[in-house]
Structure formats: structure tokens, C-alpha cells
Design an enzyme around this catalytic site. Structure first.
Site, PDB file in Angstrom:
ATOM      1  N   SER A  84      53.290  23.001  46.902  1.00 43.62           N
ATOM      2  CA  SER A  84      54.104  24.181  46.614  1.00 43.62           C
ATOM      3  C   SER A  84      55.468  23.842  46.047  1.00 43.62           C
ATOM      4  O   SER A  84      55.592  23.258  44.980  1.00 43.62           O
ATOM      5  CB  SER A  84      54.210  25.026  47.890  1.00 43.62           C
ATOM      6  OG  SER A  84      54.807  26.254  47.649  1.00 43.62           O
ATOM      7  N   ASP A 302      57.206  29.232  42.098  1.00 42.49           N
ATOM      8  CA  ASP A 302      57.294  27.939  42.775  1.00 42.49           C
ATOM      9  C   ASP A 302      56.221  27.019  42.196  1.00 42.49           C
ATOM     10  O   ASP A 302      55.525  27.374  41.235  1.00 42.49           O
ATOM     11  CB  ASP A 302      57.166  28.081  44.293  1.00 42.49           C
ATOM     12  CG  ASP A 302      55.773  28.519  44.724  1.00 42.49           C
ATOM     13  OD1 ASP A 302      55.034  29.059  43.876  1.00 42.49           O
ATOM     14  OD2 ASP A 302      55.421  28.341  45.906  1.00 42.49           O
ATOM     15  N   ASP A 306      52.563  30.663  43.964  1.00 39.20           N
ATOM     16  CA  ASP A 306      52.258  31.714  44.934  1.00 39.20           C
ATOM     17  C   ASP A 306      53.525  32.413  45.445  1.00 39.20           C
ATOM     18  O   ASP A 306      53.456  33.263  46.330  1.00 39.20           O
ATOM     19  CB  ASP A 306      51.405  31.190  46.104  1.00 39.20           C
ATOM     20  CG  ASP A 306      52.125  30.163  46.975  1.00 39.20           C
ATOM     21  OD1 ASP A 306      53.266  29.796  46.665  1.00 39.20           O
ATOM     22  OD2 ASP A 306      51.510  29.717  47.975  1.00 39.20           O
ATOM     23  N   THR A 527      58.957  22.281  63.364  1.00 35.20           N
ATOM     24  CA  THR A 527      58.713  20.881  62.988  1.00 35.20           C
ATOM     25  C   THR A 527      59.778  19.892  63.444  1.00 35.20           C
ATOM     26  O   THR A 527      59.594  18.693  63.312  1.00 35.20           O
ATOM     27  CB  THR A 527      58.600  20.766  61.458  1.00 35.20           C
ATOM     28  OG1 THR A 527      59.795  21.270  60.857  1.00 35.20           O
ATOM     29  CG2 THR A 527      57.402  21.555  60.938  1.00 35.20           C
TER      30      THR A 527
END
Length: 559
Positions: A84, A302, A306, A527
Site C-alpha cells: 500500500s 496510495d 485503494d 503494534t
């Protein structure tokens, strides 16, 4: 049936790195990442991993896709190799379920188990255990389709994926270079072909033809004004947009003039470099390569097309961003008006789905001005998409520009069975029907979203300034706060409130109460050991003050 020896032999060529732990992270679908405690490079703490770490993961995703297809009696599963908006040296892998939607959430755990099996033998044990737990018939033929974006590592990763599919005796088709939404579209088309819900021709050419014909129908009796300049992030969206343009009416035929920039895919290192939707959204400015005149419509995709955001420079040169919130409100405004004009205002429930990160002014505009319901969900497209399906017409976009519009089966039946009572109703109904085909309902699609926005602006006779004036964004601020252990921060109410640590939410509420139009929430990162604090208020200075106060509360609670 899979050959167990074939799986072990193929897996041995791509052993799992011994010092890595992989985990599913949902963001625009499901991708793998590594535990951030194991990373030295901050760029890897997002949602993708360097190619060197992906070999074993991609192989095991191939196994997962085969199992998923077998579980669904041979329905086709999609696999997309992309990262992406991340830098070109990163890559990732994503699975697509039969209707073009995200992989079912309950299967994320199986992906994590396969990815972390320490040895080839333990991988096979995990594979067999999933077969038993899910009551999968091993002899069922699996079907998988896949594609990749323009990253230089993509071809290598595809070769590894193919080894997994061969080892599981899976029938597969390589669609080469596609945008992520095109693969979602093809996956759904393959699984609905010949059924009452047939979505389209399952080819790249079919995608272009469906999009072009629906655009023509949506623009019946209308004309585009001016041009739109589209920054393609030097990614796969560039060549695919140019191919789409070949199927659209030319400007001389009253078609849309699309100026394509940043479409250099011959130099992979240029991907997302100082361009693209994430660059524009993060830096709040146009790409340096942009030389658009004031009040000219501009958009940025991007890397895998998407996401899309719009923007323009005002007459005085001030940069104005028209992000996902703006696209959602524009779509909701237009579709709501069309439904009423068609005589279906009481028969189609139109709703908007947002996350806590949506600007408060956009929420107020939808509920107070458009008088449409708004539902807030946890962050992540899979949550928004699911909530959108609860409406007859569900509009969802994240602020980053990823989103779409979903029409329920009931809505589609009503649109095609309804008998209009006047020429005005007939015109509105034809436009609504065209929109259901123009919009890629499987997933956020920058190319179809681009045309959706252009259709709406043409119908309303608006330029970017008129669109921007629909409401005024509240000033907002996002702060990253490092903490010793992010797991102690437990969010509820669509991640808008903290239930732990005890007493922290009360402190945040007290701080918010001191500011006009104040709103703030704290959400643990998925994360890394950090908490993200979002704040908005009536003025820029008050917003900064509130954000710092809440950040201090979080910092003290997090040790």
C-alpha cells in the site's frame, strides 16, 4: 489432496526466521507484521515487513488460502501482494474472501498459527489441525487467484506463493499487476458468475468496461467542468488509471479530463516517495511535483490504489484537504438527495459509518444538516464495512481516504423494482442505479471513488471550494505517547473511552469539559508500546492545550 511430503519439501526452502514472531494485524484487510519488540527499524513498526522476512509468511498464507477455499467448498480466494502506502522496500500479503470482503475474522488466528510454526513438521501438524477443527474435506479442490503491485520484491514473493499452491494441489490464476481493488472485484465476480448476484466479468477488461458504462449512465444529461489532476504515487494505480481512461469518453466528447501525474513505475524506488495519499494526508500539503493552479481539483491515490484524498489550493494559495470524511459526507449528501428525489426517501435507509478519528464537524454535519444516522466503530476497515452492511445504503470512509458505499440486497431489489411516478423520479432512479455499478462495493477503490466524486460534483455544479464550504473542520491534533505496557489501556465504546487503567477516563473527561467543542480519546497502538491521543476543540490553541493535557494523563498512567 495435498501431498504432505510436498508441503514439507516446499516449506524447507523458505524456513521461518527463528527470531521472529508474526501476528495478524487488521488494517484495510488482514496482513502480517512482526512483534515490534524485535524491530530496530521504526519503519517496520507499521503493518508491513521487509521482503526478507516475508518469504515464509507468503508460503504459509498460500496454505491458509487453500484451506479457506476448501472450507468454502472450492470457492475462489484472492491473495494480493502489496504494501500500500509503505516505502518500496516493504511488502505485505493480504487475503480476500469470496465476496471480495476481508478474510473472516475467525480465520486470523489460523493465519497466525501457521505463520509461527517453528519447523516444517510443526507447520504440517498445524495445517492438519485446522482441517480437523474446521471439518474441512481434504479432497475438495481449492481455487485461488492472486496479483501484485509494482514493488520489485513482488515477483519473488509470487514465486514462493505458487510453490505453496502447487504443494496443496490448488488451481490458481496469476493476474499479474493489478490494483488491490481490482483483485477484490475479480474475486467477487468469479464467485458470483452465473448466479442472481453476478457482479461482472471476472477480468481486468471487465472491470474497465463496467466502470466506463456505469459512468456514462450516471452522467446522462450532465457535463463535467474543468479537469482533475491525479497523483498516482508512482504505483500500480498509474498504468491502471491510464488504461481506464482509454475506455472513458474523451474531453472532446464531453468526458472528464484526467491529468495523470506521478505514474513512474519503471523506477520502483520512486513508489510513494514524496507523493501519494498518505504523504498528502500526513504532511497537509500537495506533493512537491504538483503545480496545479488555484482552485484546480487534485487527488492522490496510495501505492495500491485503494485510498484517495482530494485537495486544492485556495485563491490565496492556502492548501485545503478534502479527505475521507469529506468524501463520505459528499456521497451521503448526494445519495440521500437522490433517494428522496426518486420517491424512495422512506424506503431506503441511508447511513454513515465512521471511526473515532472522524472530525467532529463531519459527524455534526451528517446528523444535523443531512439528518442521517451515524454509527461509530472501532478502527479498521473490516469493522466499518460490517457496520455499513446494516444499512440499506451504508457509506463508510476512514479519514485516510479508504472507503466505499455498500447497497444491501433489499436496496438493490427496491431500486430495480420501483416504478417512478414522474420524469424527475425516473432521472434520479437511473442515476442511483448507475451508482450501484460505478461504485466498487467490495472494498475501497481509489479509481471508482475518483469517478464517484467527479459525478457528484458535476451533478451539483460544484468546484472544490463549494465542496469545502459544506462544513468547517474542527482543529485536531494526534499525539503519540510512549508507555511501558500498552496492554493496560483497554478501550470500549468504539475505542472512544478507556475502561482501564481505572480512573484515567474520568481524568480525560474532566480535561475535555474545560474546552469548547472539546473531544479527546486515547487508543493503544496495535503494534508498539505507545498510545495515540486524539483531541479536537474550537480553536487551534485550545486543541493543542487539550491534546497535551490528555497526553500527560496517559503518560502518567502508563508509567
Amino acid at each position: 489432496m495435498a501431498d504432505k511430503e510436498a508441503i514439507i519439501a516446499a516449506s524447507a526452502k523458505v524456513p521461518k526466521p527463528a527470531d521472529r514472531t508474526f501476528q495478524y494485524v487488521s488494517d484495510e484487510g488482514v496482513r502480517f507484521t512482526v512483534a515490534t519488540s524485535q524491530l530496530s527499524d521504526p519503519i517496520l513498526t507499521v503493518i508491513r515487513i521487509r521482503r526478507i522476512l516475508l518469504d515464509s509468511v507468503v508460503f504459509r498464507v498460500g496454505l491458509l488460502a487453500a484451506l479457506r477455499s476448501k472450507k468454502l467448498n472450492g470457492q475462489t480466494i484472492g491473495i494480493m501482494i502489496t504494501a500500500s502506502h509503505n516505502p518500496p522496500e516493504d511488502n505485505g500479503v493480504k487475503l480476500v474472501d469470496p465476496m471480495g470482503e476481508m478474510l473472516e475474522e475467525s480465520w486470523e488466528a489460523y493465519g497466525t498459527i501457521l505463520a509461527n510454526a517453528p519447523s516444517d513438521e510443526q507447520l504440517l501438524e498445524a495445517y492438519d489441525k485446522i482441517i480437523k477443527e474446521c471439518h474441512i474435506k481434504p479432497d475438495t479442490k481449492a481455487n485461488v487467484v492472486f496479483a501484485r503491485d509494482t514493488r520489485s520484491s513482488g515477483a519473488h514473493l509470487i514465486s514462493i506463493l505458487i510453490e505453496a499452491l502447487k504443494a496443496t494441489n490448488t488451481d490458481y490464476t496469476d493476474y499479474k499487476l493489478l490494483t488491490t481493488p481490482q483483485l477484490h472485484y475479480i474475486t467477487r465476480c468469479l464467485n458470483t458468475k452465473g448466479s442472481p448476484y453476478e457482479y461482472g466479468e471476472p477480468t481486468e477488461q471487465g472491470y474497465y468496461e463496467k466502470t466506463a458504462s456505469s459512468l456514462k449512465a450516471a452522467m446522462k444529461g450532465r457535463r463535467f467542468s474543468g479537469s482533475v489532476t491525479v497523483d498516482c504515487a508512482n504505483g500500480v494505480g498509474g498504468p491502471k488509471l491510464r488504461e481506464l481512461i482509454k475506455h472513458l469518453p474523451s474531453p472532446s466528447e464531453s468526458g472528464l479530463e484526467i491529468k495523470v501525474v506521478n505514474d513512474d513505475v519503471l523506477k520502483p524506488e520512486r513508489l510513494n516517495y514524496q507523493c501519494g495519499a498518505d504523504f498528502v494526508k500526513t504532511n497537509q500539503r500537495a506533493p512537491p511535483s504538483s503545480h496545479a493552479a488555484p482552485l484546480t481539483r487534485c487527488a492522490s491515490l496510495d501505492g495500491d490504489a485503494d485510498r484517495i484524498v482530494y485537495y486544492f489550493n485556495d485563491a490565496d494559495g492556502t492548501f485545503r484537504l478534502l479527505d475521507g470524511d469529506r468524501i463520505a459526507t459528499l456521497a451521503a449528501l448526494f445519495i440521500g438527495d437522490l433517494a428522496r428525489s426518486a420517491g424512495l426517501g422512506e424506503k431506503l435507509k441511508v447511513g454513515v459509518v465512521q471511526t473515532a478519528y472522524a472530525n467532529g464537524a463531519s459527524t455534526a454535519y451528517v446528523t444535523q444538516d443531512l439528518r442521517l444516522p451515524v454509527v461509530c466503530t472501532a478502527t479498521g476497515v473490516k469493522h466499518l464495512h460490517h457496520a455499513a452492511t446494516k444499512f440499506d445504503v451504508g457509506v463508510y470512509f476512514e479519514a485516510n481516504g479508504h472507503g466505499t458505499v455498500v447497497f444491501s440486497d433489499l436496496a438493490m431489489k427496491r431500486l430495480y423494482k420501483y416504478e417512478p411516478q414522474s420524469p424527475a423520479q425516473s432521472s434520479a432512479l437511473e442515476t442511483l442505479r448507475a451508482l450501484t455499478a460505478l461504485i466498487n462495493q467490495t472494498v475501497g477503490d481509489a479509481l471508482s471513488d475518483l469517478l464517484l466524486v467527479e459525478v457528484i460534483l458535476a451533478h451539483k455544479g460544484w468546484g472544490p471550494k463549494e465542496w469545502d464550504l459544506t462544513y468547517t473542520d474542527l482543529p485536531n491534533r494526534l499525539i503519540r505517547v510512549e508507555v511501558a505496557d500498552r496492554s493496560i489501556f483497554k478501550a470500549v465504546d468504539a475505542e472512544r473511552r478507556l475502561e482501564s487503567p481505572p480512573g484515567v477516563q474520568a481524568q480525560i473527561d474532566a480535561a475535555v469539559g474545560k474546552f469548547k467543542n472539546g473531544r479527546s480519546f486515547a487508543r493503544a497502538s496495535g503494534t508498539e508500546d505507545a498510545v495515540r491521543v486524539y483531541a479536537e476543540a474550537a480553536t487551534r490553541s485550545e486543541t493543542e492545550d487539550l491534546a497535551q493535557k490528555v497526553a500527560t494523563i496517559v503518560r502518567q498512567a502508563g508509567g
